[in-house]
Design a protein around this motif. Structure first.
Motif, PDB file in Angstrom:
ATOM      1  N   LYS A1627       0.836  -1.207   0.000  1.00  0.00           N
ATOM      2  CA  LYS A1627       0.000   0.000   0.000  1.00  0.00           C
ATOM      3  C   LYS A1627       0.871   1.257   0.000  1.00  0.00           C
ATOM      4  N   GLU A1630       2.151   1.804  -3.422  1.00  0.00           N
ATOM      5  CA  GLU A1630       1.124   2.255  -4.371  1.00  0.00           C
ATOM      6  C   GLU A1630       0.800   3.729  -4.166  1.00  0.00           C
ATOM      7  N   ASN A1631       0.726   4.173  -2.900  1.00  0.00           N
ATOM      8  CA  ASN A1631       0.510   5.600  -2.645  1.00  0.00           C
ATOM      9  C   ASN A1631       1.645   6.442  -3.248  1.00  0.00           C
ATOM     10  N   GLN A1632       2.810   5.968  -3.106  1.00  0.00           N
ATOM     11  CA  GLN A1632       3.973   6.694  -3.669  1.00  0.00           C
ATOM     12  C   GLN A1632       3.888   6.766  -5.187  1.00  0.00           C
ATOM     13  N   ILE A1633       3.444   5.676  -5.810  1.00  0.00           N
ATOM     14  CA  ILE A1633       3.302   5.671  -7.276  1.00  0.00           C
ATOM     15  C   ILE A1633       2.224   6.642  -7.703  1.00  0.00           C
ATOM     16  N   ARG A1634       1.082   6.650  -6.930  1.00  0.00           N
ATOM     17  CA  ARG A1634      -0.005   7.573  -7.270  1.00  0.00           C
ATOM     18  C   ARG A1634       0.467   9.021  -7.181  1.00  0.00           C
ATOM     19  N   GLN A1635       1.193   9.318  -6.131  1.00  0.00           N
ATOM     20  CA  GLN A1635       1.702  10.684  -5.972  1.00  0.00           C
ATOM     21  C   GLN A1635       2.631  11.068  -7.116  1.00  0.00           C
ATOM     22  N   ASP A1637       2.493   9.897 -10.159  1.00  0.00           N
ATOM     23  CA  ASP A1637       1.685  10.099 -11.370  1.00  0.00           C
ATOM     24  C   ASP A1637       1.035  11.475 -11.371  1.00  0.00           C
ATOM     25  N   GLU A1638       0.545  11.910 -10.201  1.00  0.00           N
ATOM     26  CA  GLU A1638      -0.054  13.242 -10.134  1.00  0.00           C
ATOM     27  C   GLU A1638       0.970  14.334 -10.434  1.00  0.00           C
TER      28      GLU A1638
END
Length: 1755
Positions: A1627, A1630-1635, A1637-1638
């Protein structure tokens, strides 16, 4: 003849000034000897006294001396010269013999003991000869042997490389010869020879020479000198800074001493090696001697070593050079310039060194003519000092002893010698580039001046204060010699433009004039001899020929000039009284010079005059002095067709030629010198004589080989004659009772004389000196400048008056009426002058026209000759065809014209061959056997043999090549298909991976540079590229299809018979198997040449066909281009139209056409020619305007040629019938009603559709025509490509035939050369066989002589008979004592007391110089001499009586003892002779063996050549075709030799290959089974090993589980808690990847916004650029319009042209327009720069952009 008029040489006292800078030798204690003039000069360096040994013939050319026996040897020069050996000091001639040479010797050397004299001959024999002084005979040298070869007794090196010869001081039977790069060590061996007399053979003694040589490893090293030491070593000086030591017994280099500079010479003492180097240093190098110096214990291994330790040094500096340098420095200080620095003082190193007999003084000489003494005593060996110096390092001692000069002299030819006034000083000039002043009473040189070039002419002023010198470069210099020690250069003149030599300078006896002339010029320059006039030039005489020689004479009490011209004229000239009132640039006028002439005999080159009585003499090639009267005739009265009048008298002169002459009023003598070296002295008052004898005395003063006498002069106040020669030596002869005084007579110089007022000047090189005429011209212009200015002002003032009056008349002419007004041509002031000027102009034009015609004719002649030798020699000119659009260029074959002789020979060969073939056919029909049966060599007609079948071959397409190309293309397509499938699989795999969620990196490769913008594709460009690709594809396809092969066809007998009536050259060519005779080979060469011509003609036919096809294609393309132009004009488009390319070689005749561009000079047009050109231009413009109109015929032609104009016209007519624009349609649109507006809109719509349809039709036609042009290009390219490949094919066929011709020529040449070699080897074998036979006979004869001598020795019974006689003579005494006395003599001989030398020994030892390095050798020889004397037996009756004999009987017994001694000596001599004879026989056997070996080689070579000749009789060659893959011979880089190769049938190779494949398959099958078995075995072993390892692993794991320790982490893993921790990590990631991407989306958005802004800015800049470009185009149009305005020419009437005011206004108007154009041009340039600047601003610059990471967050 009367005796009182003769002068004897014995009554002439003489002194010399001579040393030529060469080596010398020592005689007595300190005297040196060398050749000078006609004598050997012996100069006592201690007392300064000189003695001479004069030659009685043509002079001595070489001399040497030996101070041990005080001998001097001198060799004469001339035919069959003699060698004279003198005993000094008495100069007694003790030996005289003929030299073994033809003309001269070049070197001589004595052995150290003075017994032998070696001589080296010169041109033409260069023989080596040795004279034995003790036996008074020349050694009989039979030859020189080197290794196993024996040659004549000549020097083994090239004559030009010879340097020196010297004997070995230790052994007189050894000597060495030094050449430039080699040292030859010779030994003299005892030999024998056989002489025959009256059929009897006698054994005679002779000597033979053998040598070994030393040559350095460096091939560029050159030797200069060498010396021997006492241990049979030589020390060599070379051109590198080293001293080499070489062993003479082995020829090996033992040591080399490194030096600081190049060694010039070296000298040996007991303790030192003295070396003189080119840096003017003399160094004393210490030498290390062996332990045993010399004696019976000495052996060949003893040698001395030159160490690197320098004990002493001396810096050599000559006193005269120092004084000269100081003088130049003082002159430089006195003058502002460099003074007399024309040639800087060069270093003068010592090149020759010799110690005096006592080794206390060192006599040294340089190559620059300096000789002197250095008082440095040689050091002896002291063992105690040596040990002390070895323990303590010794410092180098600097020698400060001054060098005492004996003299400095000229080293090359003396060109002039003059006495300076009434003093005892002399001045001379020489080829060694120097001028020297001498003191005659002291025989010393006072001063010396170096010059840039050779001085060749000399004279002095009457007072002796000025010297006039002329150089070989034509420079005349005046030197102030009033101060003898410090001469100055005060004047320089260059009278001649070219660098021609000044051959004659004469000073007048009156002291006023100097005349200068050259044999290569026709002018005589006259100068002042007075210093008051500063030696100014008065002027020059211009003669009717080149000046051979000049002199002054006295006629009627006046001083006049005599000149001898090259056209055999004797000229007399009068000297003007005044010279100042005339132009010096012009020659002295005939009215002033009053030249008178007299013809003399041809070949005269020297004129002389007795100024005391006016006698005139000339001499030349006929060797006579001819007396003439003073000339009296003018030049126009000279008749060159008649023979000249006979001279008043003829005097026999020198045999070779007279070179100089002078007169003495003091002793009334006339003296001449000649090339024969003789001086002829005549009494001036009695010169009449018998022509067969010389009236006067002859003095042989100089040598012929040194160019004889080159200059002479008589003293004006004394009876001294000075003569100079070509060797640099000059002599002073006293011929009367008034010799030179003992003390010098100096020049009386005042405080301030006129010559002192002349400033010294710097000497210059020839190219820096201005010619005298240029100086005069500048002076004349300078003097005339003021006069010219005044004259110019007067002329200008007069012209102003004339101009004013003329302007008034012109104004008046303008004001009058038209009837009274004068035209321009009528307004002429002087009609006659105008006509005259016009005539002169026409004459000049005519001359120019004639000269141009001559030039044109010369070029035409040159062109015709070149054309005849090149162009006309060709039957078919070489030309080319160029591709219509590409760069391909295809040539035809240039065919030369065959001369009638070649055609006649070819016709004869063809007729002969036809008859030969008919006979062959008859033999075939009759089934008769041929000389050579082809079936023995070949069963079928092989196609791979060149010219195997008769008949012309057919060139057909080779299907095999096409099949191979198709196979290759199929393989290539298969590879491409596989590659495409692999790429497709990779793509599918990537898509699958993407579908599974994995990111796969992709790489896209594009063409172009990084960051470069891609240009939008143009549809038309894509069309052109497609057409180009299509064309390339057609070319490639054509390339694959174009192949040919050679096909021969067999013909039946009947067909062959028919062909023989009118045969082709292919039908009569010889078959390869028919060329077994040389005549057939020669005829085949001629036939193959015709075959080559036939091949070229066949190809040229196809070339001409393609040439015609190109002409048709170009015509069609030109027509279609016209249609394209019309269509483009209709479409109102601009497009580049294809224009076919041409090449200059397509029309070779163009070289004969002269185009206007070839003429660089602007053509001058006359008024009529200009009018004619204007008329032609006007007509041409009218024709062009007519063509531009409505031409029905032209339009019809275009329609007929396939144009679409007719169809378009038809459609247009159809529409026009429907579309009729009514009148109401022309009114304003607002005035129309709705219906009218609707109809108008419908009408415009139809009209627009029609125009669009018309445009599309035009575009379609344009595209069609372009396609047709491309199709034409493709068809032509296919044909030219086809011809190109066929050209290569024909090249191969032609080269094949040329190769066959070369092979046939080589075969013929090989047979010829082999026959020549056979004859040569046969002659060589016969010669060697004869030599071998002669040597065998000689060995046999010598062996018989040896046997006879041994038998004589064995059968010698003199001693037994003597003993029998003794028994008979003394019967009553004790015979035993008698025999012992006779056999042994007395038992003990009396001698000197041990340790005390005898008086004789002391006397002999006192003559040995202790400091001499070879003193030990001399002492050993003295001891050997004393020992031999002591061994002589002397008997006294009272002391030595035996057996009670009486005195008388004892005397008989003593005599018998002496007889026994002689018998023993004869016996020993015979034994030595037998041994020497054995050695000589061994040497002959050695030569015999070598000769036998050479004979065997020659015999083998002759046998090989004979076998080759026999082989060539029945052998012939054939040329075969070999495919590339079927040649197994290793290929060489250039040409592979196939002489040892063989041809193997294809079936044999295929059978062998099948057998190899069969066995290989069996072996592979067996190996596969073995491999499978081994693989299975390894698999089983592997499984076993794997199972064993698994068992072991399980056991170890079980132990680990049993011993495993359970921890907290282990418990968590067992309980499954670790899975929760992994989910948390997942998790967080994944949060790091989402950040991320933003953040990436935000950055992309920002970049896109920035991108939009940049695009907007770019569009703005582009609009701005378009506006600027529009403005620039408008400005450019304005500039073009203004340029057109400027180019317009103002057309004015005739009156306007004549009006100067209008002309001035027109010029001003043009100038104003030019200024406007210039201003606007500058504005345009400024706007262009501004536009470029703005454009640059629209493009981004990355100069300051740093590399930043794409993702900052990841950085």
């Amino acid at each position: 003849m009367q005796a009182q008029y003769f002068i004897s040489l014995c009554n002439c006292s003489h002194s010399s000034f001579a040393y030529g800078g060469h080596d010398f030798s020592i005689i007595q204690e300190e005297s040196l000897s060398y050749v000078a003039g006609n004598a050997v000069l012996i100069w006592n360096s201690g007392t300064g006294k000189k003695d001479y040994i004069w030659s009685k013939r043509s002079g001595y050319c070489v001399s040497t001396s030996n101070y041990n026996r005080n001998l001097i040897a001198a060799a004469e020069y001339g035919l069959n010269p003699e060698v004279h050996i003198y005993k000094y000091p008495g100069k007694d001639l003790i030996h005289k013999f003929k030299a073994d040479t033809t003309i001269r010797l070049i070197d001589m050397a004595f052995s150290r003991d003075g017994r032998y004299l070696i001589m080296i001959g010169g041109v033409p024999d260069f023989k080596i000869s040795i004279y034995d002084l003790d036996n008074n005979k020349r050694l009989n040298l039979s030859g020189i042997s080197s290794g196993t070869t024996q040659t004549e007794c000549k020097i083994p090196c090239k004559p030009a490389d010879y340097k020196k010869v010297k004997f070995n001081p230790q052994n007189s039977k050894e000597f060495a010869i030094l050449s430039t790069q080699t040292v030859y060590f010779f030994k003299v061996h005892q030999g024998y020879e056989i002489t025959e007399q009256h059929d009897q053979k006698f054994l005679g003694e002779s000597e033979r020479l053998s040598y070994i040589e030393y040559k350095n490893e460096n091939p560029e090293l050159q030797f200069s000198s060498f010396i021997w030491d006492q241990y049979k070593r030589v020390h060599i000086c070379c051109d590198l800074p080293m001293l080499l030591q070489v062993d003479s017994q082995t020829g090996n280099q033992e040591n080399s001493l490194a030096l600081n500079a190049r060694a010039l010479t070296c000298l040996l003492t007991q303790r030192h090696m003295i070396i003189s180097t080119e840096d003017c240093m003399i160094s004393w190098y210490r030498i290390a001697l062996p332990e045993i110096v010399i004696g019976n214990d000495a052996n060949s291994d003893q040698k001395l070593t030159v160490s690197e330790d320098i004990d002493q040094e001396y810096k050599f500096e000559s006193n005269s050079a120092n004084i000269q340098a100081q003088n130049q420095q003082s002159q430089s200080a006195l003058e502002s310039g460099n003074g007399m620095t024309n040639a800087s003082i060069q270093p003068e190193p010592v090149a020759f060194m010799h110690y005096t007999r006592s080794f206390k003084k060192l006599i040294m000489g340089t190559q620059q003519g300096l000789i002197g003494i250095l008082s440095v005593e040689a050091e002896a060996i002291n063992e105690d000092e040596e040990d002390e110096e070895n323990q303590n390092e010794k410092e180098t001692k600097v020698i400060v002893t001054p060098f005492v000069e004996l003299g400095r002299f000229h080293t090359q030819k003396v060109n002039g010698i003059k006495e300076l006034g009434e003093t005892t000083q002399l001045v001379t000039i020489s080829d060694d580039n120097s001028l020297a002043i001498w003191e005659a009473t002291q025989f010393t040189q006072i001063s010396r001046i170096s010059t840039f070039s050779k001085p060749v002419a000399l004279d002095v002023s009457k007072d002796g204060k000025a010297a006039f010198v002329g150089s070989e470069k034509g420079i005349f210099r005046v030197y102030d010699v009033s101060n003898r020690a410090l001469p100055r250069l005060i004047k320089i003149y260059k009278f001649f433009d070219q660098n021609i030599p000044i051959n004659s300078i004469k000073s007048s006896p009156c002291g006023k004039y100097v005349i200068v002339s050259s044999q290569e010029n026709d002018s005589i320059f006259v100068l002042s001899q007075l210093a008051e006039h500063e030696f100014d030039v008065y002027g020059h005489y211009h003669m009717e020929g080149y000046i051979t020689n000049t002199c002054f004479t006295v006629q009627d009490g006046q001083t006049k000039i005599l000149a001898l011209l090259s056209n055999a004229l004797l000229v007399g000239l009068t000297l003007p009284e005044k010279f100042s009132d005339r132009n010096k640039m012009d020659p002295i006028s005939e009215a002033v010079a009053k030249p008178v002439y007299r013809r003399v005999d041809k070949g005269m080159h020297y004129v002389m005059s007795n100024i005391y009585n006016g006698d005139i003499f000339v001499t030349g090639e006929d060797r006579y002095l001819k007396k003439y009267e003073y000339p009296t005739e003018p030049f126009n009265k000279i008749d060159f067709k008649k023979a000249p009048n006979a001279p008043l008298d003829e005097l026999k002169s020198h045999d070779i030629g007279t070179t100089s002459c002078d007169f003495s009023n003091e002793v009334k003598f006339m003296v001449t010198g000649g090339k024969d070296g003789n001086i002829i002295v005549r009494n001036m008052n009695h010169v009449a004589q018998n022509n067969n004898e010389i009236q006067g005395s002859e003095i042989k003063g100089h040598a012929v080989f040194a160019q004889g006498i080159t200059a002479l002069t008589f003293s004006k106040v004394r009876s001294t004659l000075y003569t100079a020669g070509g060797d640099g030596a000059f002599f002073a002869w006293t011929l009367g009772g008034k010799p030179n005084p003992n003390q010098p007579v100096q020049n009386q110089k005042g405080d301030l004389e006129p010559i002192d007022k002349i400033d010294q000047i710097d000497d210059l090189r020839e190219f820096e000196i201005r010619p005298y005429k240029d100086i005069l011209q500048d002076l004349f212009h300078k003097q005339q400048a003021s006069k010219k200015e005044r004259f110019r002002e007067e002329i200008m003032s007069e012209l102003e008056v004339i101009k004013q009056k003329l302007n008034e008349l012109l104004d008046e002419n303008e004001r009058v009426t038209d009837i009274e007004k004068l035209e321009r041509d009528e307004f002429v002031i002087d009609v006659e002058k105008r006509d005259k000027v016009n005539d002169e102009g026409e004459k000049v034009c005519e001359d120019i026209r004639k000269e141009a015609e001559k030039t044109v004719l010369s070029y035409e002649l040159l062109k015709e000759r070149v054309q005849q030798t090149t162009w006309d020699k060709m039957d078919g000119q070489n030309k080319g065809i160029k591709s219509i659009k590409g760069d391909m260029l295809v040539f035809n074959y240039g065919i030369r014209k065959r001369n009638p002789e070649e055609i006649r020979r070819l016709t004869q060969i063809i007729n002969f061959r036809r008859n030969e073939l008919r006979e062959k056919l008859q033999r075939i029909e009759a089934k008769l056997q041929e000389v050579l049966d082809e079936s023995d060599f070949a069963k079928v007609k092989e196609g791979y043999v060149m010219n195997r079948l008769a008949g012309k071959p057919l060139y057909e397409d080779d299907q095999s090549i096409q099949e191979a190309a198709a196979t290759f293309a199929a393989k290539d397509a298969e590879k491409k298909s596989k590659k495409a499938q692999e790429e497709k699989k990779l793509q599918q795999a990537g898509q699958q991976q993407q579908q599974t969620g994995k990111r796969v990196p992709t790489i896209k490769i594009t063409k172009g540079k990084l960051g470069q913008k891609t240009k939008k594709k143009d549809p038309e460009e894509e069309l052109r590229n497609a057409q180009k690709d299509k064309m390339q594809q057609r070319e490639i396809r054509g390339m694959e299809e174009i192949y040919w092969s050679v096909k021969y066809t067999l013909s039946a007998l009947e067909e062959i018979k028919k062909k023989l009536d009118h045969p082709n050259i292919w039908d009569i060519v010889y078959d390869a198997f028919e060329l077994y005779t040389d005549p057939r080979k020669r005829m085949q060469i001629e036939l193959l040449r015709e075959v080559i011509f036939e091949l070229k003609r066949d190809y040229n036919k196809e070339f001409e066909s393609l040439e015609k096809f190109k002409e048709d294609s170009l015509f069609t393309i030109k027509e279609k281009n016209e249609m394209i132009k019309e269509l483009l004009n209709n479409l109102k488009q601009e497009e580049e139209i294809f224009e076919p390319l041409s090449h200059i070689l397509e029309n070779p005749d163009s070289i004969f056409e002269v185009k206007e561009d070839d003429i660089q000079v602007e053509k001058f047009l006359t008024k009529e020619e200009r009018a004619k050109l204007d008329e032609e231009r006007r007509k041409q413009e009218e024709r062009e305007r007519a063509l531009q109109g409505d031409n029905v015929g032209q339009r019809g032609l275009k329609s007929m040629m396939g144009g679409t104009e007719l169809n378009l016209k038809k459609d247009q007519n159809m529409i026009q019938t429907e579309l009729v624009r009514e009148d109401w349609m022309n009114k304003p649109y607002d005035d129309m009603n709705e219906e009218e507006k609707l109809k108008l809109k419908e009408f415009e719509l139809k009209e627009k559709e029609f125009k669009e349809k018309q445009r599309k039709a035009w575009e379609q036609d344009l595209k069609k025509i372009k396609g047709e042009i491309i199709e034409i290009q493709l068809r032509f390219e296919e044909r030219i490509l086809l011809l190109f490949k066929k050209k290569l094919f024909f090249d191969v066929r032609i080269m094949e035939q040329e190769l066959y011709i070369i092979r046939l020529t080589i075969m013929l040449h090989d047979a010829k050369e082999t026959a020549v070699d056979q004859s040569k080897y046969l002659d060589e074998r016969d010669k060697l066989e004869r030599d071998l036979k002669d040597k065998e006979e000689m060995i046999s004869t010598f062996y018989n002589f040896q046997q006879d001598l041994e038998n004589q020795q064995k059968n010698n019974s003199t001693i037994p008979e003597q003993e029998k006689e003794l028994k008979r003579m003394f019967p009553d005494v004790n015979i035993k004592q008698i025999l012992n006395f006779v056999r042994q003599g007395r038992s003990k001989k009396p001698g000197a007391v041990q340790g005390e030398p005898s008086a004789k020994e002391q006397e002999l030892m006192s003559k040995v110089v202790e400091l001499d390095p070879f003193a030990t050798i001399d002492k050993e020889k003295i001891k050997q001499q004393l020992k031999e004397e002591e061994e002589k037996e002397t008997y006294v009756f009272e002391k030595d009586s035996v057996a009670g004999l009486g005195e008388e009987d004892f005397d008989k017994l003593v005599q018998e003892r002496y007889n026994r001694i002689e018998m023993e000596k004869d016996r020993q001599k015979m034994a030595n002779q037998i041994q020497q004879l054995k050695d000589h026989v061994g040497f002959l056997e050695h030569l015999r063996n070598d000769n036998n070996e050479n004979y065997q080689h020659s015999f083998a070579a002759h046998k090989k050549a004979s076998d080759r000749v026999e082989k060539l009789k029945y052998n012939f060659e054939i040329v075969v075709y070999l495919k590339q893959g079927q040649v197994e011979v290793p290929q060489l880089p250039v040409a592979t030799d196939y002489k040892d190769a063989i041809l193997i049938k294809r079936e044999v190779i295929e059978d062998e290959n099948k057998e190899i494949v069969k066995r290989g398959d069996a072996k592979v099958k067996m190996m596969n089974s073995i491999s499978e078995f081994k693989t299975g075995l390894k698999r089983v072993r592997y499984q076993k090993k794997k199972l064993d390892m698994e068992i072991l692993d399980f056991e170890e794991r079980a132990k680990d589980v049993q011993l495993y320790r359970v921890t907290k982490q282990t418990q968590e893993i067992i309980q499954g808690k670790h899975q929760k921790k992994d989910e948390e990590d997942k998790k967080r990631l994944e949060n790091q990847i989402r950040q991320l991407d933003e953040n990436a989306q935000k950055r992309i958005k920002t970049i896109n916004e920035t991108k939009k802004k940049l695009k907007k800015e770019i569009s703005d800049k582009l609009k701005e650029n378009e506006q600027l470009e529009t403005k620039a185009r408008q400005l450019q149009q304005n500039v073009d319009q203004r340029k057109q305005i400027m180019g317009l020419k103002s057309k004015t009437s005739t009156d306007g042209v004549a009006d100067p005011t209008k002309k001035i206004k027109e010029i001003a108007h043009k100038r104003k327009l030019m200024d406007i154009v210039k201003q606007q041009t500058e504005e345009i340039e400024y706007l262009r720069d501004e536009l470029d600047r703005l454009r640059a601003r629209t493009f981004p610059s990355f100069a300051h952009l740093h590399n930043k990471p794409d993702f900052p967050d990841e950085a």
